[in-house]
Structures are given as C-alpha cells and as structure tokens.
Design a protein around this motif. Structure first.
Motif, PDB file in Angstrom:
ATOM      1  N   LEU A 147       0.816  -1.216   0.000  1.00 28.72           N
ATOM      2  CA  LEU A 147       0.000   0.000   0.000  1.00 28.72           C
ATOM      3  C   LEU A 147       0.852   1.269   0.000  1.00 28.72           C
ATOM      4  O   LEU A 147       0.325   2.362  -0.141  1.00 28.72           O
ATOM      5  CB  LEU A 147      -0.945   0.004   1.203  1.00 28.72           C
ATOM      6  CG  LEU A 147      -1.997  -1.104   1.200  1.00 28.72           C
ATOM      7  CD1 LEU A 147      -2.720  -1.155   2.531  1.00 28.72           C
ATOM      8  CD2 LEU A 147      -2.975  -0.905   0.052  1.00 28.72           C
ATOM      9  N   GLU A 148       2.167   1.117   0.148  1.00 25.26           N
ATOM     10  CA  GLU A 148       3.040   2.284   0.165  1.00 25.26           C
ATOM     11  C   GLU A 148       2.857   3.081  -1.127  1.00 25.26           C
ATOM     12  O   GLU A 148       2.867   2.518  -2.223  1.00 25.26           O
ATOM     13  CB  GLU A 148       4.497   1.854   0.325  1.00 25.26           C
ATOM     14  CG  GLU A 148       5.423   3.023   0.592  1.00 25.26           C
ATOM     15  CD  GLU A 148       6.812   2.579   1.051  1.00 25.26           C
ATOM     16  OE1 GLU A 148       7.781   2.976   0.382  1.00 25.26           O
ATOM     17  OE2 GLU A 148       6.913   1.843   2.046  1.00 25.26           O
ATOM     18  N   GLY A 149       2.653   4.405  -0.973  1.00 28.42           N
ATOM     19  CA  GLY A 149       2.455   5.272  -2.130  1.00 28.42           C
ATOM     20  C   GLY A 149       1.017   5.368  -2.604  1.00 28.42           C
ATOM     21  O   GLY A 149       0.705   6.150  -3.490  1.00 28.42           O
ATOM     22  N   LYS A 150       0.124   4.575  -1.994  1.00 26.18           N
ATOM     23  CA  LYS A 150      -1.284   4.579  -2.407  1.00 26.18           C
ATOM     24  C   LYS A 150      -2.128   5.377  -1.416  1.00 26.18           C
ATOM     25  O   LYS A 150      -1.775   5.534  -0.260  1.00 26.18           O
ATOM     26  CB  LYS A 150      -1.801   3.144  -2.502  1.00 26.18           C
ATOM     27  CG  LYS A 150      -1.118   2.345  -3.594  1.00 26.18           C
ATOM     28  CD  LYS A 150      -1.788   0.997  -3.766  1.00 26.18           C
ATOM     29  CE  LYS A 150      -1.369   0.277  -5.017  1.00 26.18           C
ATOM     30  NZ  LYS A 150      -0.004  -0.093  -5.104  1.00 26.18           N
ATOM     31  N   ASP A 151      -3.264   5.871  -1.898  1.00 28.61           N
ATOM     32  CA  ASP A 151      -4.228   6.557  -1.036  1.00 28.61           C
ATOM     33  C   ASP A 151      -5.135   5.510  -0.416  1.00 28.61           C
ATOM     34  O   ASP A 151      -5.714   4.687  -1.129  1.00 28.61           O
ATOM     35  CB  ASP A 151      -5.067   7.541  -1.850  1.00 28.61           C
ATOM     36  CG  ASP A 151      -4.255   8.734  -2.313  1.00 28.61           C
ATOM     37  OD1 ASP A 151      -3.484   9.272  -1.502  1.00 28.61           O
ATOM     38  OD2 ASP A 151      -4.389   9.128  -3.481  1.00 28.61           O
ATOM     39  N   VAL A 152      -5.247   5.539   0.909  1.00 25.80           N
ATOM     40  CA  VAL A 152      -6.088   4.579   1.617  1.00 25.80           C
ATOM     41  C   VAL A 152      -6.959   5.288   2.645  1.00 25.80           C
ATOM     42  O   VAL A 152      -6.679   6.424   3.043  1.00 25.80           O
ATOM     43  CB  VAL A 152      -5.257   3.482   2.327  1.00 25.80           C
ATOM     44  CG1 VAL A 152      -4.432   2.682   1.338  1.00 25.80           C
ATOM     45  CG2 VAL A 152      -4.381   4.062   3.411  1.00 25.80           C
TER      46      VAL A 152
END
Length: 115
Positions: free
Chosen positions: A81-86
């Motif tokens: 999930l690194e770098g993603k919008d969550v």
C-alpha cells in the motif's frame, strides 16, 4: 442507477484527512491519506505493520497499525500500500504525538479514490 451503500460511502464522504486525525482522538472515524511509508516491524513486540500517513516518515501525523496476529488476513501484504491513497476505519487513538488506528481486519482498510 442504485446508490452506493450508505454506510461505506458516507464514511468516505466524511473522511478525516490524515494530518487532522489527532483532533479526533477518542472518536470513531475514517481517516484517509497517502501511505508515505509502510513498514513490517518483525523485530518489534507484536510484530506490527505500520502504515505512516499525513506526511513523510518520521514527521508523519497518523499511523495505521496492523497487529502481527492480524497481518496474515491482509492480501496483498500491507507494505504494497506504500504510495497509495487509503482510508482506515476505526477508533482514533493517541500514540506519542500522533494519531493512530489499530486495524485488525482488512474490511477496515480500503483503497481510496481521493479526487
């Protein structure tokens, strides 16, 4: 056209930006932001995985913490999930100078479509 389920869509509509989460300590909410860094702390007690949001590590303002015993439930691995919008759903707690949500279930962690 059917409407989105009220619960999940309204949670995202009322999302708290990661850099504002500390203002909502003690309340249940949905915190959204970009995962600046993800780290599996395999040598730390409880083997947690941390998703750092709301700025660059170590100056981030919010952490989503996945306990080691819940980690296997997450597919793919949380580090992806690194770098993603969550968006993280749960009770906002205080950890040192930051806000934090402990995530025990993949249903409490969603990829966000932030416009």
């Amino acid at each position: 056209m059917p409407a989105a389920p009220a619960s999940s869509q309204s949670q995202i509509d009322n999302a708290i930006p990661a850099d504002m989460a500390s203002r909502f300590t003690g309340k249940a909410g949905t915190v959204c932001g970009k995962v600046g860094k993800a780290r599996f702390a395999e040598n730390t007690e409880g083997t947690p995985t941390f998703l750092y949001m709301g700025g660059n590590f170590p100056r981030h303002t919010f952490t989503a913490r996945i306990p080691g015993d819940a980690r296997a439930k997450f597919k793919p691995a949380p580090e992806e999930l690194e770098g993603k919008d969550v968006c993280v759903i749960g009770t906002i707690e205080r950890d040192q100078s930051r806000a934090e949500i402990v995530v025990n279930s993949p249903s409490n962690l969603k990829l966000a479509t932030i416009r």
